[in-house]
Design a protein around this motif. Structure first.
Motif, PDB file in Angstrom:
ATOM      1  N   TYR A  48      41.516  29.731  61.081  1.00 27.67           N
ATOM      2  CA  TYR A  48      40.972  31.083  61.212  1.00 27.67           C
ATOM      3  C   TYR A  48      41.999  31.911  61.964  1.00 27.67           C
ATOM      4  CZ  TYR A  48      39.351  29.262  65.806  1.00 27.67           C
ATOM      5  OH  TYR A  48      39.268  28.674  67.046  1.00 27.67           O
ATOM      6  N   THR A  49      41.793  33.206  62.012  1.00 30.96           N
ATOM      7  CA  THR A  49      42.720  34.080  62.715  1.00 30.96           C
ATOM      8  C   THR A  49      42.001  34.789  63.852  1.00 30.96           C
ATOM      9  OG1 THR A  49      42.321  36.047  61.355  1.00 30.96           O
ATOM     10  CG2 THR A  49      43.981  34.476  60.566  1.00 30.96           C
TER      11      THR A  49
ATOM     12  N   CYS B 171      43.897  26.016  66.302  1.00 31.11           N
ATOM     13  CA  CYS B 171      43.925  25.637  67.721  1.00 31.11           C
ATOM     14  C   CYS B 171      44.576  24.277  67.901  1.00 31.11           C
ATOM     15  CB  CYS B 171      42.512  25.564  68.306  1.00 31.11           C
ATOM     16  SG  CYS B 171      41.778  27.152  68.684  1.00 31.11           S
ATOM     17  N   ASN B 172      45.329  24.147  68.985  1.00 24.83           N
ATOM     18  CA  ASN B 172      45.775  22.836  69.446  1.00 24.83           C
ATOM     19  C   ASN B 172      44.759  22.297  70.439  1.00 24.83           C
ATOM     20  OD1 ASN B 172      48.339  22.740  68.055  1.00 24.83           O
ATOM     21  ND2 ASN B 172      49.045  24.314  69.485  1.00 24.83           N
ATOM     22  N   LEU B 173      44.541  21.005  70.376  1.00 28.14           N
ATOM     23  CA  LEU B 173      43.609  20.340  71.276  1.00 28.14           C
ATOM     24  C   LEU B 173      44.416  19.433  72.204  1.00 28.14           C
ATOM     25  CD1 LEU B 173      40.270  18.648  70.172  1.00 28.14           C
ATOM     26  CD2 LEU B 173      41.673  17.738  72.014  1.00 28.14           C
TER      27      LEU B 173
ATOM     28  N   TRP C  63      47.062  23.317  54.766  1.00 28.83           N
ATOM     29  CA  TRP C  63      48.186  24.028  54.170  1.00 28.83           C
ATOM     30  C   TRP C  63      48.777  25.082  55.112  1.00 28.83           C
ATOM     31  CZ3 TRP C  63      50.113  22.318  49.658  1.00 28.83           C
ATOM     32  CH2 TRP C  63      49.296  21.506  48.861  1.00 28.83           C
ATOM     33  N   LEU C  64      47.914  25.764  55.845  1.00 30.18           N
ATOM     34  CA  LEU C  64      48.356  26.894  56.673  1.00 30.18           C
ATOM     35  C   LEU C  64      48.465  26.560  58.146  1.00 30.18           C
ATOM     36  CD1 LEU C  64      46.195  29.683  54.962  1.00 30.18           C
ATOM     37  CD2 LEU C  64      48.520  28.938  54.390  1.00 30.18           C
TER      38      LEU C  64
ATOM     39  N   CYS D  99      48.239  30.232  64.428  1.00 27.72           N
ATOM     40  CA  CYS D  99      47.124  31.186  64.451  1.00 27.72           C
ATOM     41  C   CYS D  99      47.633  32.585  64.776  1.00 27.72           C
ATOM     42  CB  CYS D  99      46.089  30.738  65.474  1.00 27.72           C
ATOM     43  SG  CYS D  99      44.623  31.797  65.559  1.00 27.72           S
ATOM     44  N   ARG D 100      48.518  32.663  65.778  1.00 28.90           N
ATOM     45  CA  ARG D 100      49.077  33.964  66.154  1.00 28.90           C
ATOM     46  C   ARG D 100      49.873  34.571  64.988  1.00 28.90           C
ATOM     47  NH1 ARG D 100      48.235  38.330  68.778  1.00 28.90           N
ATOM     48  NH2 ARG D 100      48.416  38.946  66.595  1.00 28.90           N
ATOM     49  N   LEU D 101      50.638  33.727  64.304  1.00 29.13           N
ATOM     50  CA  LEU D 101      51.459  34.207  63.197  1.00 29.13           C
ATOM     51  C   LEU D 101      50.599  34.745  62.059  1.00 29.13           C
ATOM     52  CD1 LEU D 101      54.328  34.500  62.072  1.00 29.13           C
ATOM     53  CD2 LEU D 101      54.108  32.185  61.148  1.00 29.13           C
TER      54      LEU D 101
END
Length: 261
Positions: free
Chosen positions: A223-224, A249-251, A244-245, A131-133
């Protein structure tokens, strides 16, 4: 106060994320109304959904929360560190997109450890390194959309509210934050935050504060942090993009074990 377009988008995303997280909550049949503490409850949307599902829910957040004026469920205000509850009060501690914003993370995790019952679990959704990337290039899509909103609002003769026409930055710090990506949370910068949002970093933080990682899953959404696409991408589209991307978030599902370090 957040605008309506942002609120609608967040409500849809958080509803989907909570559905993923609830798969790991104790069942209502297993316990008599398990008691859930939600950290950083925002509007209280997820707390209300949990209450509607049959859980006993206590929600907390800061008095300075951006969502304080649009709450739809009771939220207890606290200082952001010291939880105003007795030892062993809760069966579950839950948070969604909150812990990355906590500067004193060890103190807060120790507090969640203290208020959890023996055998209790913690479930946290935290933005991923992916997400950060992806937020780095998405920042400029957000900036383009911001400029487009400003100019088209003027052409339509619209009233220049926050929903319609973004205000012009004031001062050097606001201009820099507009023109260049900044960090999302409390650690590192826009680049090093990729590491501070990694499963390695968070697994270590949980371990040193008395938690064992039972499993790591995801929110199954893309999402970003720039919210560049807003409500224009459906949940189904975001689910497909996540394959694909990578999910946003990690849960983390954590077991309370022993005493906090």
């Amino acid at each position: 106060m957040p605008n309506e377009r942002h609120l609608r988008n967040i409500e849809v995303l958080r509803a989907h994320e909570l559905a993923q997280a609830m798969a790991f909550f104790p069942s209502i049949e297993a316990l008599t109304k398990p008691h859930v503490l939600e950290l950083g409850a925002g509007t209280g949307q997820q707390a209300r959904m949990l209450a509607d599902a049959g859980y006993q829910v206590t929600a907390v957040d800061l008095p300075s929360s951006h969502y304080a004026g649009v709450r739809i469920h009771p939220v207890i205000e606290y200082d952001g560190v010291n939880l105003p509850f007795e030892h062993g009060t809760f069966d579950v501690v839950f948070s969604s997109n909150v812990l990355e914003h906590v500067a004193e993370i060890d103190r807060v995790l120790k507090e969640t450890h203290r208020v959890l019952k023996s055998g209790g679990i913690a479930i946290h959704l935290i933005p991923s390194s992916a997400c950060r990337l992806w937020t780095l290039p998405a920042h400029y899509l957000w900036l383009f959309r911001r400029l487009a909103d400003k100019f088209t609002a003027g052409e339509r003769g619209a009233i220049p509210t926050q929903d319609v026409s973004p205000r012009t930055p004031e001062g050097l710090s606001e201009w820099l934050a507009t023109l260049f990506p900044t960090r999302h949370g409390e650690r590192g910068n826009a680049l090093t935050e990729i590491y501070y949002l990694s499963t390695r970093w968070w697994s270590s933080a949980f371990a040193r504060n008395g938690f064992k990682v039972r499993m790591i899953d995801s929110n199954q959404l893309f999402y970003t942090m720039s919210n560049s696409a807003g409500p224009w991408l459906s949940v189904d589209t975001r689910v497909r993009l996540a394959r694909w991307l990578r999910p946003s978030c990690n849960l983390y599902v954590l077991d309370r074990c022993g005493a906090g370090a």
